[in-house]
Design an enzyme around this catalytic site. Structure first.
Site, short mmCIF file in Angstrom:
data_model
loop_
_atom_site.label_atom_id
_atom_site.label_comp_id
_atom_site.label_asym_id
_atom_site.label_seq_id
_atom_site.Cartn_x
_atom_site.Cartn_y
_atom_site.Cartn_z
N THR A 58 0.29 -3.33 25.01
CA THR A 58 -0.19 -4.39 24.50
C THR A 58 0.81 -5.10 23.71
O THR A 58 2.05 -4.43 23.49
CB THR A 58 -1.35 -4.38 23.85
OG1 THR A 58 -1.01 -3.44 22.63
CG2 THR A 58 -2.61 -3.43 24.35
N SER A 81 3.23 1.76 17.87
CA SER A 81 3.20 0.54 19.04
C SER A 81 2.09 -0.33 18.39
O SER A 81 1.32 -0.20 17.86
CB SER A 81 2.95 1.22 20.44
OG SER A 81 1.72 1.70 20.37
N HIS A 82 2.21 -1.68 19.38
CA HIS A 82 1.49 -2.76 18.94
C HIS A 82 -0.23 -1.98 19.04
O HIS A 82 -0.91 -2.22 18.14
CB HIS A 82 1.62 -3.82 19.73
CG HIS A 82 0.50 -4.96 19.60
ND1 HIS A 82 -0.49 -4.93 20.27
CD2 HIS A 82 0.75 -6.00 18.71
CE1 HIS A 82 -1.34 -6.33 19.91
NE2 HIS A 82 -0.62 -6.65 18.89
N ALA A 83 -0.46 -1.48 20.13
CA ALA A 83 -1.58 -1.08 20.48
C ALA A 83 -2.15 0.09 19.40
O ALA A 83 -3.41 -0.29 18.94
CB ALA A 83 -1.98 -0.14 21.83
N VAL A 86 -2.99 -2.30 15.91
CA VAL A 86 -3.79 -3.03 15.80
C VAL A 86 -5.19 -2.40 16.07
O VAL A 86 -5.99 -2.70 15.48
CB VAL A 86 -3.78 -4.19 16.93
CG1 VAL A 86 -4.96 -5.22 17.07
CG2 VAL A 86 -2.43 -4.76 16.61
#
Length: 131
Positions: A58, A81-83, A86
């Site tokens: 993502t 990481s982004h995933a 978030v």
């Protein structure tokens, strides 16, 4: 990351009744939902509330989906990481780094995602459940 299924290596299917997929537990908690495989922004409209998002990775454009899904599974990524970040912000479980998740998990399969332990189980159909 390997499956604990006795299936032969290189098999692209996943016997969800007996297998556990293992990855990085990047956001704690558990959730059950229908697998929704998404490979591009064009497929966002297929995601419905309570689905389990299954994708390669993502980025910020994917953030609106985190408010809809029950959990996230990615093929790549780690704790920063982004995933992962978030998912933690939204309070939903995330298991990342499951090799070939998009080919091993069939859309529509009911999944139990454990972001605390980094595992994904197929949830067997309940007895007597019919079409």
């Amino acid at each position: 990351m390997e499956s604990t299924s006795p299936a032969k290596a290189g098999t692209e299917s996943w016997d969800h009744a007996s297998a556990v997929l293992t990855g990085i537990g990047a956001s704690p908690g558990t959730a059950c939902g229908t697998a929704r495989t998404v490979q591009s922004l064009d497929q966002f409209s297929a995601v419905t509330p309570g689905d389990v998002l299954v994708c390669r990775t993502t980025d910020p454009a994917w953030t609106p989906l985190f408010g809809v899904v029950a959990a996230v599974i990615t093929e790549t990524g780690g704790m920063l990481s982004h995933a992962a970040i978030v998912a933690r912000e939204y309070g939903i479980p995330a298991v990342l780094g499951i090799t070939d998740a998009l080919t091993r998990i069939t859309a529509g399969t009911t999944l139990m995602v454990d972001g605390t332990h980094g595992t994904v189980h197929g949830k067997p159909a309940s007895p007597g459940a019919g079409p």
